[in-house]
Design an enzyme around this catalytic site. Sequence first.
Site: not given
Lengths: 332, 328
Positions: A134, A65
Amino acid sequence: MTNSSLISMTVREALRDAMEEEMRHDETVFLMGEEVAEYNGAYKVSQGLLDVFGSKRVVDTPITEAGFSGLGVGAAFGGLRPIVEFMTFNFSMQAIDHIINSAAKTLYMSGGQMGCPIVFRGPNGAASRVGAQHSHCFASWYAHCPGLKVISPYSAGDAKALLKAAIRDPNPVVFLENELLYGQQFDDVSQDPEFTLPIGKALIRRKGKDVTLTAFSIMVGKALKAADILAEQGIDAEVIDLRTLRPLDVETVVRSVMKTNRIVSIEESWPFAGIGSEMAALMMEHAFDYLDAPLVRVTGADVPMPYAANLEHLALPQVESIIEAVKTVCYR
Amino acid sequence: MPHLISQDEALKAYREMLLIRRFEERAAQLYGMGLIAGFCHLYIGQEAIVVGIQSILKPQDTVITAYRDHGHMLAAGMDPKGVMAELTGRSTGYSKGKGGSMHMFSREKNFFGGHGIVGAQVPIGTGLAFAHKYKEDGGVCITSLGDGATNQGQVYESYNMASLWKLPIVYIIENNHYGMGTPVERSSAGSNYYGRGQGWDIPGEKVDGMEYLKVQEAANHAVDHARSGKGPYILEMDTYRYRGHSMSDPAKYRSKEEVEGVKEKRDPLAHFKMYMTKTLKIPEGPIKIIEDEVKTIVAEAVEFSKTSPEPDVAELYTDVLKEEISFA
């Protein structure tokens, strides 16, 4: 901007169509991220785009990322218009330095020379039973930062028109989607490839006179449900879909509060320094004399998201908690 | 034996290296006088690297670096007046006084900063290379980083993508042997930075970064490699910074003997001047002309940076977004 012939589709399809149309419109637009190409997107938002545009413009990245976000910023400096997909915004924390330090600040630091036309998009906030790492809403994190625009749509039509506007925008845009909304159908989608919505404009989704409810993304649906139930109990709620969090459409909210004199702010993120905190401050500054009750915040619980079904339900704002908050500000 | 270059090219290279040296010396003075503030990282000692690399670049090539960037900007052809005026925080600076020492850019000269976060320029540079390939403009991106940055994870994330996608990029590791106050021996397990691309099939080599001709020679084949579609290349430049990490660093972590030893034996300007006079037989006259010229350019830049106005107060709120947004 014409908006004739609205059709019905899911948020997922609307986002996909927005990207396809903009990639046809401008060949410097490309999509990159984990599993966006061959796999057709972890949540199938980029379904079929590889077939249409090929691997030059629909780029599968390694799981990296910080690397691919920085690469996207560099590509934007170099004259392209990247759409960077985060499989979920939870993973954007690995890359937040590039979103803020590299993308958002460089125009200012360069005295207006640079500019970074890039969209960071992906599902934000809680899905279902995926635990604390998450299930994190980043709305207030990104909305805090000058140099960014932050969008978080609810309906399919807004998702499409605002994603198109984000891709055309010359600034870095954080586009917060919601996994649970991907499969929801809305009948408000324009087929006109030139139709976009202005960034920074809220939408009054339900008119009312007794209380103002502000929400964004999936919470708009819950606010609308709460408003229906409240109507049966004689409380006429106005529901404002904020749509953009930065720049926030303060004017629309203030006008509503001038009429209703009461406001409840709804978000799924944590309470401390959240969008609701900002809303409270803005009402103090702009609508103090019109308030008949202090603003009440409906937020997620101030805990990391639990996994257990019952605890997760408790941690997230529910229709009932919105109704309760409305009754508090209405002294009912 | 070093390769031969023309007298004109040699004089040009000497002029550019000397400009950096004299510019930085004056910047240090202005810092001492309080005209420059904040962080100010000087490039003195490392001049041969940027000048050697720039000497072989094409107009479409792009350059990016971290915060020790003044030398990079001058070598890229940016106006010393605009750079110095940015250092003093004036409206005539490259960033209108809003960036400072670490944040300057020139689209015109393809200089993409000037970045203050150690290592963050590496994926950004990789993205510039991605754009070169996407646009098929034949350009190569030169991405510089220090030995200190080589231990950032995103450097290796960049190596991976650059090699995977055969991006036209040359990573220049300016190894000046100290990441701020920490010598490479205490920061890096295995300090052959040029070899750290091996796991990604990226060729690399170590170069004497104090020698203009050696830098030029290495840059030539590294850039050719990248431009020809073979993917990234790593050059580790063995160099040394004469001053502290920044103006606020007295550099007590190294001995005076060490610093003086490098200045005496390896100084890039002194060595190059020797090459000009001994090997190329350039007479003192044209060299003296250049030295006077550089003195004048720097003096004018200093004057400009002192006399230019500070940014208008209205500039506080400009350049945040590309178009103005009206808040209610």
